[in-house]
Design an enzyme around this catalytic site. Structure first.
Site, PDB file in Angstrom:
ATOM      1  N   GLU A  43      24.853  16.281  22.161  1.00 55.40           N
ATOM      2  CA  GLU A  43      24.785  16.178  23.704  1.00 55.40           C
ATOM      3  C   GLU A  43      26.335  16.023  24.111  1.00 55.40           C
ATOM      4  OE1 GLU A  43      22.711  16.219  25.765  1.00 55.40           O
ATOM      5  OE2 GLU A  43      20.831  16.587  24.699  1.00 55.40           O
ATOM      6  N   TYR A 126      23.902   9.350  30.621  1.00 50.38           N
ATOM      7  CA  TYR A 126      23.107  10.440  30.546  1.00 50.38           C
ATOM      8  C   TYR A 126      23.105  10.618  28.803  1.00 50.38           C
ATOM      9  CZ  TYR A 126      21.681  15.030  29.231  1.00 50.38           C
ATOM     10  OH  TYR A 126      21.048  16.009  28.557  1.00 50.38           O
ATOM     11  N   ASP A 144      20.262  15.037  34.224  1.00 43.36           N
ATOM     12  CA  ASP A 144      21.577  15.568  34.253  1.00 43.36           C
ATOM     13  C   ASP A 144      21.401  16.633  35.466  1.00 43.36           C
ATOM     14  OD1 ASP A 144      20.041  17.751  33.230  1.00 43.36           O
ATOM     15  OD2 ASP A 144      21.530  18.304  31.518  1.00 43.36           O
TER      16      ASP A 144
END
Ligand code: SF4
Length: 339
Positions: A43, A126, A144
């Site tokens: 991520e 996030y 997102d």
């Protein structure tokens, strides 16, 4: 309002049948989950680049530093060198700070809640939600830009961004349940990346088209709406292109204060909303040469260009040298006069 349970089922079925194969991803429905280290690492890398670009970096990182403790023990310079090409080096430094916090303050074990993850250095809302959902299968609301786009279309949200953000987050939250939250988050990511694309959504291939209000509206690509930027004010001015008998161009130095301060310029009027008075720097036989448009950050300018042959106290320069010294707006005016 879409039928949430039918929509969820359709997206999860679609994900089961054709999930993207990614180096950091466990197959859909698999009992074996991707560990938090790999989810977190992927991520962070994906925040600044595409899947295709991040994949080889991810493989190199996890081969060299297979666990968060290995990464925490790495030399800063080695990690920075391995990160080269991924950009945003502050992120690489945060990556190390986070790995060391997990290793030193959490015994090498990532916290398994969104709140715990959020307490780690460099981990934002996030990333915390994504790790909680994908690694720990917790019903976190992972939102997102891609998810915002999909949700804005599914619900045909008429509020423009950025004001729509809280509404989009709340609507995305209505789709999350305790059932397979990790796969749900990844299914939504896949849908946004491959089908519900920014410019040309492939609605005919979309598993949730039946529940999509934006699709039914006939113009899903209209969503998400974006707030219109305030229109730039418009100003007008006159540029005086004066040449001597040898063809040299009269250049002036602009006042130190104000726009293009201290730079070379052509003699010009002030730039105002109303058309300025014709007030040339010297008396001569001035001829119209047209106009040029230029956009500055805070206003758009229409510059009327006039030209003449004459003399006076100026910095006289050959046309090519004058052109090279002038900022773009005056280059345009000079080019127009010489055309
Ligand atoms: Fe996106 Fe079209 Fe699917 Fe709606 S139907 S979610 S707009 S791809």
């Amino acid at each position: 309002m879409p039928d949430v349970s039918a929509l969820r089922q359709a997206l999860l079925d679609w994900y089961d049948a054709g999930a993207r194969v990614l180096p950091w991803r466990a197959p859909p429905g698999s009992a074996e989950r991707t560990g938090p280290y790999r989810v977190w690492l992927s991520e962070v890398m994906l925040q600044q680049t595409t899947v295709a670009h991040a994949a080889p970096y991810f493989l190199r990182f996890t081969e060299r530093w297979p666990t968060v403790n290995d990464l925490a023990a790495a030399e800063d310079a080695d990690v920075m060198a391995a990160w080269a090409g991924l950009g945003y080096y502050a992120r690489a430094r945060n990556l190390l700070a986070c790995a060391r916090a997990v290793a030193n303050e959490h015994g090498g074990v990532f916290p398994d809640t969104e709140t715990g993850l959020l307490s780690l250095p460099g981990v934002g809302a996030y990333t915390a939600a994504a790790v909680a959902a994908i690694a720990f299968d917790q019903p976190a609301n992972v939102v997102d830009g891609n998810v915002e786009r999909v949700v804005s279309r599914l619900f045909a949200v008429e509020t423009p961004l950025p004001a729509a953000r809280p509404e989009l987050r709340q609507l995305a939250g209505t789709l999350v349940t305790d059932a397979r939250p990790g796969d749900w988050a990844q299914g939504l990511m896949d849908l946004g990346a491959t089908v519900c694309r920014p410019k040309a959504p492939l609605c005919l291939l979309c598993p949730v088209a039946f529940a999509c209000v934006g699709y039914r509206s006939g113009a899903p690509e209209r969503f998400p709406l974006k707030a219109k930027k305030a229109e730039r004010p418009h100003r007008q001015g006159i540029a005086y292109v004066l040449r001597d008998a040898g063809g040299r161009v009269a250049v002036v130095r602009r006042p130190d204060k104000g726009l293009l301060g201290g730079m070379a310029g052509l003699p010009t009027s002030e730039w105002r909303t109303a058309a300025p008075a014709f007030d040339p720097p010297v008396a001569a036989d001035w001829r119209e040469a047209g106009a040029v448009e230029h956009v500055f950050t805070h206003f758009a300018l229409t510059l009327r260009v006039v030209e003449a042959t004459g003399a006076g106290e100026f910095d006289w320069r050959p046309a090519s040298e004058a052109r090279a010294a002038l900022p773009t707006v005056f280059k345009k005016a000079l080019d127009r006069a010489l055309a």
